[in-house]
Design an enzyme around this catalytic site. Structure first.
Site, PDB file in Angstrom:
ATOM      1  CE  LYS A 154      22.020 -15.985  -6.106  1.00 43.30           C
ATOM      2  NZ  LYS A 154      22.289 -16.071  -4.682  1.00 43.30           N
ATOM      3  CD  GLU A 207     -10.540   9.066  13.042  1.00 45.64           C
ATOM      4  OE1 GLU A 207     -10.940  10.170  13.481  1.00 45.64           O
ATOM      5  OE2 GLU A 207     -11.108   7.992  13.310  1.00 45.64           O
ATOM      6  CB  CYS A 217     -16.786   8.174  16.348  1.00 49.15           C
ATOM      7  SG  CYS A 217     -18.300   7.654  15.536  1.00 49.15           S
ATOM      8  CG  HIS A 273     -14.484   8.397  12.461  1.00 47.06           C
ATOM      9  ND1 HIS A 273     -13.838   7.749  13.478  1.00 47.06           N
ATOM     10  CD2 HIS A 273     -15.691   7.810  12.362  1.00 47.06           C
ATOM     11  CE1 HIS A 273     -14.618   6.808  13.983  1.00 47.06           C
ATOM     12  NE2 HIS A 273     -15.755   6.823  13.321  1.00 47.06           N
ATOM     13  N   GLY A 327       0.837  -1.207   0.000  1.00 47.96           N
ATOM     14  CA  GLY A 327       0.000   0.000   0.000  1.00 47.96           C
ATOM     15  C   GLY A 327       0.866   1.249   0.000  1.00 47.96           C
TER      16      GLY A 327
HETATM   17  N1  GLN Z   1     -20.453   2.317  18.079  1.00 50.56           N
HETATM   18  C1  GLN Z   1     -20.825   3.672  17.884  1.00 50.56           C
HETATM   19  C2  GLN Z   1     -21.924   3.818  16.841  1.00 50.56           C
HETATM   20  O1  GLN Z   1     -22.189   2.930  16.091  1.00 50.56           O
HETATM   21  C3  GLN Z   1     -19.623   4.506  17.496  1.00 50.56           C
HETATM   22  C4  GLN Z   1     -19.006   4.121  16.197  1.00 50.56           C
HETATM   23  C5  GLN Z   1     -17.617   4.652  15.994  1.00 50.56           C
HETATM   24  O2  GLN Z   1     -16.928   5.005  16.933  1.00 50.56           O
HETATM   25  N2  GLN Z   1     -17.178   4.697  14.752  1.00 50.56           N
HETATM   26  O3  GLN Z   1     -22.559   4.848  16.762  1.00 50.56           O
END
Ligand code: GLN
Length: 529
Positions: free
Chosen positions: A212, A506, A375, A504, A7
């Site tokens: 080689k 990130e 999240c 998220h 990757g």
């Molecule tokens: N489990 C939680 C949800 O489904 C949070 C999901 C997560 O952290 N990506 O809402």
């Protein structure tokens, strides 16, 4: 072979070509049946990455986005299951005009069409395609077949790169080329001759071994490129360019050489290697133990985002993985959190480790340790606040399967239906959504803008019935999605940094463009030591 850096190699070649002024995109092919990576256990498969258009895919797509600084879309991800599903759906729609649909050539043709579609969508000059797994295994045969057929129909437009591992057995202390020789033979028997070999190993390749390999694999010595272990993956494009890999590739396509502009990238690598002063970040999670091995791949985008932010302020990221379960019923263990400049509570599913994470959040809130929740981390921050500040003792999330009168985190109506029908695959709130930031918040200041978009992957949300109660006790609803009327970011006042996001962040951090919230978090953490 998986895990040797195909990757990163794919992404690095892409970066080099981009630095020569070309438009580049990349495709990942995973040979398994799963239609997407969303239902796979992260300990087994690593992180599930999410694209703008809401695909749950392999973490390598994250590497492509980080190296290329381009969005990668749904069409850039194939699995055996995805390809078959699409062929079967087309057959059901009579798109094959009643003829017999066969594994060969219809499956490889579907692969080829998908590749073309992905390239055309972004008008790419180069499409990098990574075929997962190992040469010779049954699972990826149809993809190699597609590759062979593409070369046959477009001989001047297709080039093969083999990423191969050269072991240096400790007992012998000598680099072995035999596995690569076998790999090339096996590839040959699939009708494919590699044009370039990337020799992954702990060390650089020496001349005798290059010769080689060249003779036995039928590849020019200058097309055998050393890919030794490096301190940071971001060094890889710079290393490849030392052997002029970009221009070797252009030459093979009959194109004129071009200068690469890896100046910024090179500077970045220098900062990585010359920033001794650390920032210590603890990550409270659970997906990192597999037998005797500790796997941090499950949080790879979080890890990279922390690195990008630290490097931007010329600091060395010092990351410690903290198992949430260690904090359960163990108040003393929480004192350990004081040793860190900042704590992250990342995403997660299910109820293992939940109470440990909640205790860690409570500790950071009370002891003013910078805390960044992602999240699930945001959901638990709301639960902790509801329990310990608002006084709702049984506050919880419906996800955790406990009877309660107070589901502060709950499912929306549409999700309730999906769960009832057991429709779990690809049905969470996925991909990019708008978020409006409130004036005067840490988030608003960090982003420098009032309207942003961020990527989601979750089924549960903050229950709006509790919004007022939380706000009255001082929780700030810093980011809102107006369309669905959902809270996307919460913050706390009177704390150096307490920010938690339903999305998220990130996934959108890039090495040369650190994510604004990660940057603000790390800046605050760096000051708090
Ligand atoms: N489990 C939680 C949800 O489904 C949070 C999901 C997560 O952290 N990506 O809402």
């Amino acid at each position: 072979m998986s895990g040797i850096g195909k990757g990163v190699a794919t992404a690095s070649i892409g970066r080099i070509l981009k630095s020569k002024g070309f438009k580049v995109t990349a495709i990942k092919i995973d040979p398994y049946i799963n239609v997407d990576a969303g239902t796979m256990n992260p300990v087994e498969h690593g992180e599930v990455f999410v694209t703008e258009d809401g695909l749950e895919c392999d973490q390598d797509i994250g590497n492509y986005e980080r190296f290329l600084d381009e969005h990668i879309y749904k069409d850039n991800y194939m699995t055996t299951g995805r390809v078959y599903l699409s062929v079967i759906q087309r057959e059901r729609n009579l798109e094959y005009n009643g003829r017999c649909v066969e594994v060969v050539p219809d499956i490889p043709n579907e692969v080829i069409n998908t590749i073309k579609k992905a390239g055309n969508k972004v008008k790419a000059d180069f499409v990098m395609i990574e075929i997962g797994g190992t040469v010779g295994e049954y699972q990826n045969m149809l993809f190699l077949e597609a590759a062979r057929m593409m070369k046959l129909s477009h001989p001047k437009d297709v080039l093969f790169v083999l990423v191969s591992y050269m072991p240096v057995p400790a007992m012998i202390g000598e680099m072995k080329t035999k596995p690569t020789q076998y790999a090339v033979r096996t590839l040959n028997s699939a009708g494919i001759q590699p044009d370039v070999i990337l020799a992954r190993s702990v060390l650089s390749l020496d001349e005798p071994r290059k010769r080689k390999l060249s003779v036995s694999c039928n590849v020019h010595p200058e097309d055998i490129i050393s890919a030794p272990d490096v301190r940071s993956i971001y060094e890889v494009p710079v290393n490849f360019e030392k052997e002029d890999l970009g221009n070797r590739i252009l030459k093979k396509f009959g194109m004129r050489p071009r200068k690469s502009d890896l100046k910024e990238w090179g500077k970045y690598v220098d900062i990585i290697n010359n920033s001794p002063k650390p920032v210590s970040i603890g990550i409270v999670g659970k997906y990192f133990e597999s037998g005797k091995f500790s796997l941090v791949d499950s949080y790879i985008s979080v890890l990279e985002a922390v690195k990008h932010a630290c490097i931007a302020i010329h600091r060395k990221p010092e990351i410690t993985w903290l198992s949430a379960e260690d904090f359960e019923g163990n108040r003393m263990a929480l004192n350990k959190l004081k040793e860190f400049d900042g704590i992250i509570v990342p995403g997660g599913f299910g109820n293992r480790g939940i109470e440990g994470k909640i205790s860690a959040i409570e500790y950071c809130r009370k002891n003013k340790i910078p805390l960044f929740g992602l999240c699930l981390g945001m959901q638990l921050s709301c639960i902790e606040f509801a329990r310990n500040v608002v006084g709702i003792g049984d506050a919880t999330s419906r996800e955790f399967g406990k009877k309660s009168n107070n589901y502060v985190i709950d499912v929306m109506e549409d999700q309730r239906e999906l769960i009832k029908e057991k429709k779990y695959g690809g049905t969470m709130r996925l991909g990019s959504y708008d978020c409006h930031l409130q004036d005067g918040t840490v988030s608003r200041q960090a982003y420098g803008s009032g309207d942003i978009t961020e990527r989601h992957r979750h089924r549960y949300e903050l229950n709006n019935d509790y919004r007022k109660a939380l706000e009255e006790k001082g929780m700030i609803m810093a980011g809102i999605n107006h369309e669905k009327d959902l809270v996307e970011i919460i913050e706390l006042k009177n704390h150096p940094f307490f920010v938690a996001t339903q999305f998220h962040p990130e996934f959108k951090s890039r090495p040369l463009k650190p994510h604004p919230l990660f940057l603000q978090f790390v800046k605050t953490a760096a000051k708090s030591e």
